[in-house]
Design an enzyme around this catalytic site. Structure first.
Site, PDB file in Angstrom:
ATOM      1  N   LYS A  37       0.814  -1.301   0.109  1.00 10.85           N
ATOM      2  CA  LYS A  37      -0.095  -0.075   0.181  1.00 10.85           C
ATOM      3  C   LYS A  37       0.836   1.300  -0.057  1.00 10.85           C
ATOM      4  O   LYS A  37       2.091   1.159   0.524  1.00 10.85           O
ATOM      5  CB  LYS A  37      -0.954  -0.033   1.332  1.00 10.85           C
ATOM      6  CG  LYS A  37      -2.007  -0.907   1.326  1.00 10.85           C
ATOM      7  CD  LYS A  37      -2.704  -0.699   2.483  1.00 10.85           C
ATOM      8  CE  LYS A  37      -4.012  -1.609   2.905  1.00 10.85           C
ATOM      9  NZ  LYS A  37      -5.215  -1.543   1.651  1.00 10.85           N
TER      10      LYS A  37
ATOM     11  N   ARG B 298     -10.467 -11.242   1.952  1.00 10.66           N
ATOM     12  CA  ARG B 298     -11.531 -12.230   1.657  1.00 10.66           C
ATOM     13  C   ARG B 298     -10.927 -13.812   1.423  1.00 10.66           C
ATOM     14  O   ARG B 298     -11.475 -14.804   1.460  1.00 10.66           O
ATOM     15  CB  ARG B 298     -11.622 -11.969  -0.008  1.00 10.66           C
ATOM     16  CG  ARG B 298     -10.645 -11.807  -0.668  1.00 10.66           C
ATOM     17  CD  ARG B 298     -11.153 -10.977  -1.958  1.00 10.66           C
ATOM     18  NE  ARG B 298     -11.261  -9.446  -1.901  1.00 10.66           N
ATOM     19  CZ  ARG B 298     -11.515  -8.710  -2.686  1.00 10.66           C
ATOM     20  NH1 ARG B 298     -11.748  -9.012  -4.048  1.00 10.66           N
ATOM     21  NH2 ARG B 298     -11.575  -7.273  -2.663  1.00 10.66           N
TER      22      ARG B 298
END
Ligand code: BES
Ligand code: ZN
Ligand code: ZN
Length: 467
Positions: free
Chosen positions: A240, A314
């Site tokens: 990120k 996820r």
């Protein structure tokens, strides 16, 4: 429990020097003013006090001592008074018995406690204004405690809230309610067939794990709560940028919600068989990190190509949800700080709710309205699963398109839940970007009160039988 209670700005005993807070509704304000002594009327009008919602004023006596407060109430919600604990002078307060505004004892207690909160683990302790907690409301107290614990867990920096500390938090709560807690940790995850949890967490110096808590009577309906416990999300090799990483200690917010909700169910002895599953990992960067292009065969059997190591939530939830499904429960609920896209769609205050059963979702939404704890339903629009096509595996964990990111994430999760099992997924920001009354900057429980009310209404017929 007592210690936490005073930290919330509430006390069981009424202090002898306690000031009365007179709660007046917006509608009643003009009539109330007319009943006041001239001195008080002049005091208020000379300050242009208009009786708008959330306005309040200290009322002096003839000697200039302030022993009374008037607070104008916009509605019967916790947020009607949540600004007071940080704005009133330090000291003790109680609701004036002559107060006419409708504000339930639960909302008074909850609003005060939510508004008084400060995360003080690394600061000198301060004492907020303290309210005498009138009446007995074990339920409201437990809701407040759980909400503040969720904030504390999220606010605690990763160094002090890694997978192991998250496990300790589960163990501590479990011990309070004689629950059974176990953990599958490190290489054992591979032996026990939780490959995605292992892959995401293996690069961290602190071992990934699946934490499990079981409680309640096997004869009761079985509810499984799952939480994304990514204790820090660097993004992995798809690292990120600085801005996006700044608050990623909060990426275990889903786990915090699931644990807080588990506490509420146990403390209020809701007649369910409860299983809590927390996938606790750090999405770190090292030579042994999982990579884009890797293919992982998940617990459930579907193969997943890693398109982006930053779509890790996820992945860890996939194996946790697969186990949840194996248990054939009555209901699965998962909580996760899953996508930035949910925030783009609904902003920070509205968690995105997804469910494979609309009737169940409707009840959760309705509970949110009753609790002033809103959420918003989003569709599981099946064609968008096309965005997660892979050429080498059954599914990819993300794709080239940025369209409908929170829906594609939810659709990914849905692949791991049996179609016949009722399932709800909450994509929850778990954070207040700015300081607001009752919503202090930092970690936040969102959709928690709503979830508890929904479950209590569904499974505990001692409650909410009439509405
Ligand atoms: N933890 C983030 C999602 C997130 C970001 C939640 C900011 C709240 C605030 C998650 O693991 C993530 O990075 N998701 C990516 C997915 C993408 C790579 C498909 C996202 O949303 O950008
Ligand atoms: Zn991520
Ligand atoms: Zn994440």
């Amino acid at each position: 429990m007592t210690a936490l209670f005073s930290a919330q700005g509430l006390s069981k005993e009424r202090h002898p020097q306690s000031r009365a807070i007179e709660l007046v509704s917006v509608e009643q304000y003009a009539d109330w003013l007319a009943t006041q002594a001239e001195f008080t009327r002049n005091w208020l009008t000379s300050q242009s006090f208009q009786g708008r919602a959330t306005q309040f004023a200290l009322l002096p006596d003839a000697g200039g001592q302030c022993n009374r407060v008037v607070a104008v109430i916009g509605g019967d919600t916790p947020y009607a008074i949540a600004h007071l604990p940080k704005l009133l002078p330090k000291g003790h307060y109680h609701r004036c018995p002559h107060s006419t505004a409708a504000l339930s004892t639960d909302n008074l207690l909850l609003g005060w406690g939510l508004g008084a909160y400060r995360f003080e683990r690394y600061l000198a302790k301060t004492e907020p204004a303290i309210l005498h907690a009138e009446g007995q409301s074990a339920r409201a107290e437990s809701v407040l405690t759980a909400s503040l614990e969720v904030r504390d867990w999220i606010n605690t920096p990763t160094e002090h809230m890694g997978p192991d500390e998250l496990e300790q938090a589960v163990r501590a709560i479990g011990a309070d309610f004689q629950a059974k807690v176990s953990s599958i940790c490190g290489e054992e995850l591979l032996v026990e067939n939780f490959p995605t949890i292992h892959a995401v967490g293996r690069a961290a110096h602190r071992a990934p794990r699946l934490i499990r808590l079981d409680w309640g009577d096997d004869a009761h309906p079985h509810v499984v709560l799952c939480g994304k416990g990514v204790c820090f999300d660097t993004g992995g090799l798809n690292i990120k940028a600085a801005d996006g990483m700044r608050n990623m200690k909060k990426d275990m917010g889903g786990a915090a919600h699931a644990l807080g909700l588990a506490r509420l169910l146990m403390q209020n002895t809701v007649p369910v068989r409860l299983t809590l599953l927390i996938a606790a990992v750090e999405n770190a960067i090292a030579g042994n990190a999982f990579r884009p292009g890797d293919v992982i065969t998940t617990r459930q059997g579907l193969s997943v190509e890693i398109d982006n190591t930053d779509a890790e939530g996820r992945l860890v939830l996939a194996d946790a949800l697969a186990l949840a499904g194996e248990l054939k429960p009555d209901l699965i609920m998962d909580f996760a700080t899953l996508t930035g896209a949910a925030r783009i769609a609904l902003g920070p205050d509205l968690p995105a709710l997804f469910s494979n059963q609309d009737a169940v979702a409707r009840d959760y939404l309705a509970a949110g309205e009753s609790e002033h704890d809103p959420l918003w339903q989003m569709p599981l629009w099946q064609p968008y699963l096309g965005y997660l096509k892979s050429n080498v595996a059954d599914l990819a964990n993300s794709g080239a398109s940025k369209m409908a990111g929170c829906m594609t994430a939810a659709l990914f999760l849905q692949r791991f839940v049996p179609t016949e099992t009722a399932w709800m997924h909450l994509d929850v920001y778990s954070w207040n970007d700015s300081e607001r009354p009752g919503k202090p900057a930092g970690g936040e429980a969102q959709g928690l009160r709503a979830a508890f009310r929904f479950l209590q209404k569904k499974y505990d017929h001692r409650y909410f039988t009439d509405s």
